[in-house]
Design an enzyme around this catalytic site. Structure first.
Site, PDB file in Angstrom:
ATOM      1  N   ASP A 203      29.750  41.706  35.993  1.00 34.34           N
ATOM      2  CA  ASP A 203      31.009  41.178  36.382  1.00 34.34           C
ATOM      3  C   ASP A 203      30.316  39.444  36.847  1.00 34.34           C
ATOM      4  O   ASP A 203      29.516  39.394  36.864  1.00 34.34           O
ATOM      5  CB  ASP A 203      30.863  41.932  37.978  1.00 34.34           C
ATOM      6  N   GLU A 267      32.606  39.866  31.743  1.00 28.64           N
ATOM      7  CA  GLU A 267      33.480  39.886  32.299  1.00 28.64           C
ATOM      8  C   GLU A 267      33.934  37.941  32.691  1.00 28.64           C
ATOM      9  O   GLU A 267      33.258  37.621  33.743  1.00 28.64           O
ATOM     10  CB  GLU A 267      34.157  40.425  33.382  1.00 28.64           C
TER      11      GLU A 267
END
Length: 526
Positions: A203, A267
């Site tokens: 993330d 990401e």
């Protein structure tokens, strides 16, 4: 499961655990619910599942605010539940990717609580980004940085210092210049790898390192625009700093020390293909998400430009690209493509386009049912932390999945007599339940199953390249060797498939003889 390069052409299914399946009847999805649906995923034909965060969390941001990285939140189950789930998944040949959240923790994390109790300049505060404020009495934030969720990225504590949070105030940013933070996450990686995790989705992979001196951006909401949007690609002093690559060069040997092709996918929102390519390589990560495809307009030129650009980016590093149409941060693509019957036809066609491209594909739970974005949730039920500050909400793509029955029973999300799902499901989803679609050979669910079956077995699908064919305006057509032609009708007119020769293997909507209707795609064996 002995293929160490499995991730190069894998189809990965993202599970938002809170909304997937509820085994204990409390209205919230859980790990045992995932375990009960593994045979469904096996039949669907996916190679791996990616679990959005299931760690201990106050759920200020749907689990992306972690208070304990080495335990399961009781709402989702226990570590034993996780072990049973991953063992069953592996028995079925399904790999498991865990979501890692290294940029920030929850404000309830023991380290942050220790930091709040400690004095300025302490070792406890050095784990996070605490700074003195500006102004005569330090009453102003240290700089003009903004939160992705709206408003300033700084919150002041009672002793006068400020701490950085690029997201919600309940998500304080770690200080990744601190060796204790780096050592902690190396250990967290090993903890989950030891439990059998096959990879990690990282993330905010571009966010851990901030520019030296924390310089102001010089652009705030006061002069007409936000500094950054979710999934944006602006150049900013708090994103995509060169030092982040040192972290991944520390992580890669850990991944490589475990058998079975353990991997990580970033990401990363960055400003150029060249910047994205830096995250991928033999000494860093295996993959980075390609968000451009998800952002494409329903337009042949848009799709082709992005496909060519994405494949060229992949060639820069000798790694396959990734393709994705929906996720937990973006409106479902049925709705983005127009909603209703037209949006669904376009979504089905885009899915066949995606699954026919070289590289790996990431699916979001429920897209195989053709679910639409739920846009009319009552405001009081919305939980996205950005909603109160920006009016933007991601709750509509996180509505619990419909499995069977009707709305009165929560569409089978939980067992009989269960508490209602944590977000209400539209009554119109009765026709979209997995149970209803299982019986319909033309359903979206059965389209996905057949497309994934063909993807696994056709020699032209997986690796390789794309050879574009000459077509009428508004039509995409390309050859995958050996022996497959893909045609996508993005135009407003029907397309004659006889012009391409061959036999139709699969089409995203029923065909009339050899005519490809508007907003439809087909794979042809040639």
């Amino acid at each position: 499961m002995g293929n160490d390069n499995w991730w190069r052409d894998a189809v990965v299914y993202q599970i938002y655990p809170r909304s997937f399946a509820d085994a204990n009847g409390d209205g919230t999805g859980d790990l045992q619910g995932v375990r009960q649906k593994l045979t469904y995923l096996k039949r669907l034909g996916v190679d791996a599942l990616w679990l959005s965060p299931f760690y201990k969390s106050p759920l200020a941001d749907g689990g992306y605010d972690v208070s304990d990285y080495r335990d399961v939140d009781p709402r989702f189950g226990t570590l034993s539940d996780f072990d049973e789930m991953i063992a069953d998944a592996h028995e079925l040949g399904i790999r498991v990717i865990a979501d890692l959240v290294p940029n920030h923790s929850s404000s309830e994390h023991v380290w942050f609580q220790q930091a709040l109790a400690a004095a300025p300049g302490s070792v406890e505060r050095a784990r996070y980004m605490f700074r003195a404020g500006q102004g005569e009495h330090g009453e102003l934030p240290p700089n003009d940085w903004e939160s992705i969720f709206g408003g300033p990225a700084w919150t002041r504590v009672p002793d006068g210092e400020w701490y950085l949070h690029l997201f919600d105030p309940e998500q304080p940013d770690f200080n990744w210049e601190n060796e204790e933070v780096r050592a902690e996450f190396r250990d967290i990686l090993r903890f989950w790898l030891d439990r059998g995790v096959d990879g990690f989705r990282i993330d905010v992979a571009h966010g851990m390192i901030k520019a030296a001196g924390l310089p102001s951006v010089g652009r705030t909401t006061d002069d007409g625009g936000r500094q950054v949007e979710m999934l944006g690609n602006e150049e900013l002093p708090y994103f995509d700093q060169d030092g982040v690559h040192d972290i991944y060069r520390e992580w890669r040997p850990i991944l490589d020390s475990y058998p079975g092709g353990r991997m990580a996918v970033a990401e990363a929102w960055v400003s150029s293909p060249e910047r994205l390519a830096r995250y991928i390589g033999p000494d860093e990560l295996q993959q980075a998400f390609n968000f451009d495809f998800m952002m494409a307009e329903w337009d042949a030129t848009s799709f082709r430009t992005i496909i060519d650009k994405s494949l060229a980016e992949a060639d820069l590093v000798g790694a396959p690209t990734t393709w994705v149409l929906s996720n937990h941060d973006k409106h479902r693509h049925v709705t983005r493509y127009g909603d209703g019957p037209l949006g669904l036809r376009r979504a089905r066609a885009a899915t066949l386009l995606m699954l026919s491209l070289p590289g790996s594909a990431y699916l979001y739970n429920g897209e195989e049912l053709g679910l639409n974005e739920v846009l009319d949730l009552p405001d009081e039920l919305r939980e996205d932390p950005s909603f109160q500050r920006t009016g933007e909400s991601r709750d509509g793509c996180r509505v619990p999945l419909p499995w069977s029955g009707d709305a009165a029973g929560g569409f089978g999300f939980g067992p009989a007599g269960a508490t209602s799902p944590w977000l209400p499901q539209p009554a119109g989803w009765a026709e979209l339940t997995a149970e209803a679609q299982d019986r319909d050979p033309d359903s979206t669910l059965n389209l996905y199953r057949e497309a994934l079956r063909l993807r696994h077995h056709h020699p032209a699908l997986g690796g390789g390249g794309v050879e574009w064919l000459e077509t009428a305006p508004g039509v995409l057509a390309f050859r995958r060797e050996p022996g497959l032609v893909v045609v996508v009708n993005v135009s407003g007119d029907p397309v004659n498939l006889a012009d391409f020769g061959g036999e139709v293997l699969i089409a995203s909507s029923p065909l009339a003889d050899d005519v490809l209707p508007v907003a439809t795609a087909a794979w042809l064996s040639v």
